[in-house]
Design an enzyme around this catalytic site. Structure first.
Site, PDB file in Angstrom:
ATOM      1  N   ASP A 252      32.799  53.720  48.310  1.00  0.00           N
ATOM      2  CA  ASP A 252      31.998  53.898  49.517  1.00  0.00           C
ATOM      3  C   ASP A 252      32.599  55.018  50.348  1.00  0.00           C
ATOM      4  O   ASP A 252      33.763  54.943  50.752  1.00  0.00           O
ATOM      5  CB  ASP A 252      32.000  52.579  50.310  1.00  0.00           C
ATOM      6  CG  ASP A 252      31.115  52.630  51.543  1.00  0.00           C
ATOM      7  OD1 ASP A 252      30.509  53.677  51.808  1.00  0.00           O
ATOM      8  OD2 ASP A 252      31.035  51.599  52.249  1.00  0.00           O
TER       9      ASP A 252
ATOM     10  N   HIS B   2      31.274  55.887  53.294  1.00  0.00           N
ATOM     11  CA  HIS B   2      30.960  55.593  54.702  1.00  0.00           C
ATOM     12  C   HIS B   2      30.282  56.772  55.382  1.00  0.00           C
ATOM     13  O   HIS B   2      30.377  56.918  56.608  1.00  0.00           O
ATOM     14  CB  HIS B   2      32.237  55.212  55.455  1.00  0.00           C
ATOM     15  CG  HIS B   2      32.251  53.792  55.910  1.00  0.00           C
ATOM     16  ND1 HIS B   2      32.813  53.391  57.097  1.00  0.00           N
ATOM     17  CD2 HIS B   2      31.788  52.667  55.328  1.00  0.00           C
ATOM     18  CE1 HIS B   2      32.702  52.090  57.237  1.00  0.00           C
ATOM     19  NE2 HIS B   2      32.078  51.620  56.178  1.00  0.00           N
TER      20      HIS B   2
ATOM     21  N   GLU C 227      28.637  55.518  47.076  1.00  0.00           N
ATOM     22  CA  GLU C 227      27.844  55.126  48.242  1.00  0.00           C
ATOM     23  C   GLU C 227      27.993  56.089  49.418  1.00  0.00           C
ATOM     24  O   GLU C 227      29.099  56.507  49.757  1.00  0.00           O
ATOM     25  CB  GLU C 227      28.285  53.723  48.672  1.00  0.00           C
ATOM     26  CG  GLU C 227      27.533  53.150  49.858  1.00  0.00           C
ATOM     27  CD  GLU C 227      27.939  51.713  50.132  1.00  0.00           C
ATOM     28  OE1 GLU C 227      27.756  51.272  51.283  1.00  0.00           O
ATOM     29  OE2 GLU C 227      28.441  51.028  49.216  1.00  0.00           O
TER      30      GLU C 227
ATOM     31  N   GLU D 245      22.068  51.517  54.082  1.00  0.00           N
ATOM     32  CA  GLU D 245      22.487  50.444  54.981  1.00  0.00           C
ATOM     33  C   GLU D 245      22.204  50.761  56.447  1.00  0.00           C
ATOM     34  O   GLU D 245      22.108  49.858  57.269  1.00  0.00           O
ATOM     35  CB  GLU D 245      23.978  50.148  54.806  1.00  0.00           C
ATOM     36  CG  GLU D 245      24.904  51.255  55.270  1.00  0.00           C
ATOM     37  CD  GLU D 245      26.360  50.952  54.970  1.00  0.00           C
ATOM     38  OE1 GLU D 245      27.162  50.868  55.912  1.00  0.00           O
ATOM     39  OE2 GLU D 245      26.694  50.784  53.776  1.00  0.00           O
TER      40      GLU D 245
ATOM     41  N   HIS E  62      23.118  45.676  51.447  1.00  0.00           N
ATOM     42  CA  HIS E  62      24.342  45.779  52.232  1.00  0.00           C
ATOM     43  C   HIS E  62      24.579  44.419  52.883  1.00  0.00           C
ATOM     44  O   HIS E  62      23.696  43.875  53.541  1.00  0.00           O
ATOM     45  CB  HIS E  62      24.160  46.860  53.299  1.00  0.00           C
ATOM     46  CG  HIS E  62      25.336  47.067  54.184  1.00  0.00           C
ATOM     47  ND1 HIS E  62      25.331  46.742  55.523  1.00  0.00           N
ATOM     48  CD2 HIS E  62      26.571  47.582  53.927  1.00  0.00           C
ATOM     49  CE1 HIS E  62      26.490  47.054  56.056  1.00  0.00           C
ATOM     50  NE2 HIS E  62      27.275  47.556  55.104  1.00  0.00           N
TER      51      HIS E  62
END
Length: 392
Positions: A199, A201, A225, A251, A301
């Site tokens: 991820d 972010h 991600e 998400e 998510h």
């Protein structure tokens, strides 16, 4: 049958305050549970729920689509912002819990019944413990390998990591080499039969996100991600076209229209709607149907509280395009005290078997919730080495 009250109950869980929503009806013993957790916006969401509840008191809780349309469209402002979208989501989840209880069946039976026999869970490194997942130094490759091995020991066949460091819009090779070392350590620790997710972010710029994606491609990630901001969807699509690794995002998106744009751009191979943000179970079912038309996988998510997890699992049992469910189990040591769950989890493989209780199959222990009243969430701030503000 009428809604008589919509209550919010806040439970402090370190990095998050879980916001549980209880919808009470005029039928004795009939209520529903939802969740509207939104990190660092707890008071705003509680206020939004109070505002929206004025539309619903006195209405029939069985008219879920009618009530959803009213929550989304009334009072001029549409519910496509994160705070109002989260409030709507929590209420909608609770309404579906009520409907399942009225008919005496799990929610997935309301949507056509099971399409699969089990759902696979994946964890965060550290099981959701904030220090292990968010604060493991990206240059500490050995620690990533240790946590990966521990996840497999805990029975998981898939896990997610934060192996990509925070980077400025343009940097040299150092952060890319860090990420490579961390992912290589995880792959060497668990072998090729375990699925690894990374991820970002949405920390990197589109250029840096592309460099990370290409560098990590040889390690066979299950998905990569949020390689850059979702506001730059064309760049996410460019990254997906440049690598074989499945790219995941979604998400931070609210509503089917945002996911329509993502899917039309062929930006991702995996969408990640958050049921507690995107519009609840009503809207996520529309989003999942759209993803099915594009043959894109759904992996919600779900790092929040136990009602969110129950809702994600109910969705998965009735959704063909559903791939895997995110889960946390070590974020707080008393998590199991707060909830009674209808589904069961087999430790070997972390396989979820169907819930057979009505609705979401869960009940919240309100006395346990009261032991953990609201506290300010642990703040997370990021600054680049030159002092400028970065993305956490």
């Amino acid at each position: 049958m009428k809604i008589t009250a919509i209550e919010t109950q806040v439970c402090h869980a370190r990095m998050r305050n879980w916001i549980f929503i209880k919808i009470v009806t005029d039928q004795p013993g009939l209520w529903g549970w939802g969740e509207a957790t939104l990190e660092w916006h707890t008071r705003a969401v509680v206020g939004a729920v109070e505002d929206i509840s004025q539309l619903l008191i006195g209405e029939d809780p069985r008219r879920i689509e009618y009530l959803w349309q009213m929550m989304y469209r009334q009072h001029f402002w549409h519910g496509n912002g994160i705070v109002r979208g989260t409030a709507i989501s929590g209420i909608d989840i609770a309404l579906w819990d009520i409907l399942g209880k009225i008919h005496g069946v799990p929610c997935h039976e309301l949507w056509g019944g099971r399409v699969r026999d089990y759902i696979r869970l994946y964890c965060h490194l550290g099981g959701g413990k904030m220090e292990d997942f968010y604060e493991t130094r990206p240059d500490d490759a050995g620690r990533f390998g240790e946590l990966a091995a521990r996840a497999v020991e805990d029975g998981f066949t898939a896990f997610k990591s934060m192996a990509v460091p925070e980077t400025m819009p343009l940097e040299g090779l150092k952060p890319v080499r860090y990420a490579e070392a961390c992912v290589r350590a995880m792959r060497e620790a668990v072998g090729e039969d375990i699925d690894i997710m990374v991820d970002c972010h949405a920390r990197p710029s589109p250029l840096m996100g592309l460099q990370f994606a290409k560098a990590l491609e040889p390690y066979g990630l299950y998905f990569f991600e949020e390689p850059c901001w979702p506001e730059t969807m064309e760049d996410i699509a460019r990254i997906q076209r440049a690598v074989k690794t499945p790219i995941a995002s979604g998400e931070r998106l609210v509503g089917v229209h945002a996911f329509r744009d993502m899917l039309e751009k062929r930006a991702v191979s995996v969408i990640q709607p958050d049921i507690t943000h995107c519009g609840g179970l009503s809207e996520v079912r529309r989003i999942a149907a759209l993803a099915e038309a594009y043959r894109v996988a759904v992996a919600p998510h779900n790092p929040q509280g136990p009602v969110s997890t129950a809702a994600s699992i109910e969705l998965g049992f009735a959704t063909p395009s559903y791939a895997i469910c995110e889960s946390v189990h070590n974020d707080v040591p008393w998590r199991e005290e707060v909830v009674s769950e209808g589904f069961t989890v087999e430790k070997k493989g972390r396989i979820v078997k169907p819930n057979h209780r009505p609705g979401l199959g869960i009940e919240i222990n309100e006395a346990a919730v009261k032991k953990h009243p609201f506290q300010q969430e642990v703040l997370q701030r990021t600054f680049y080495k030159d002092g400028s503000v970065g993305d956490w």
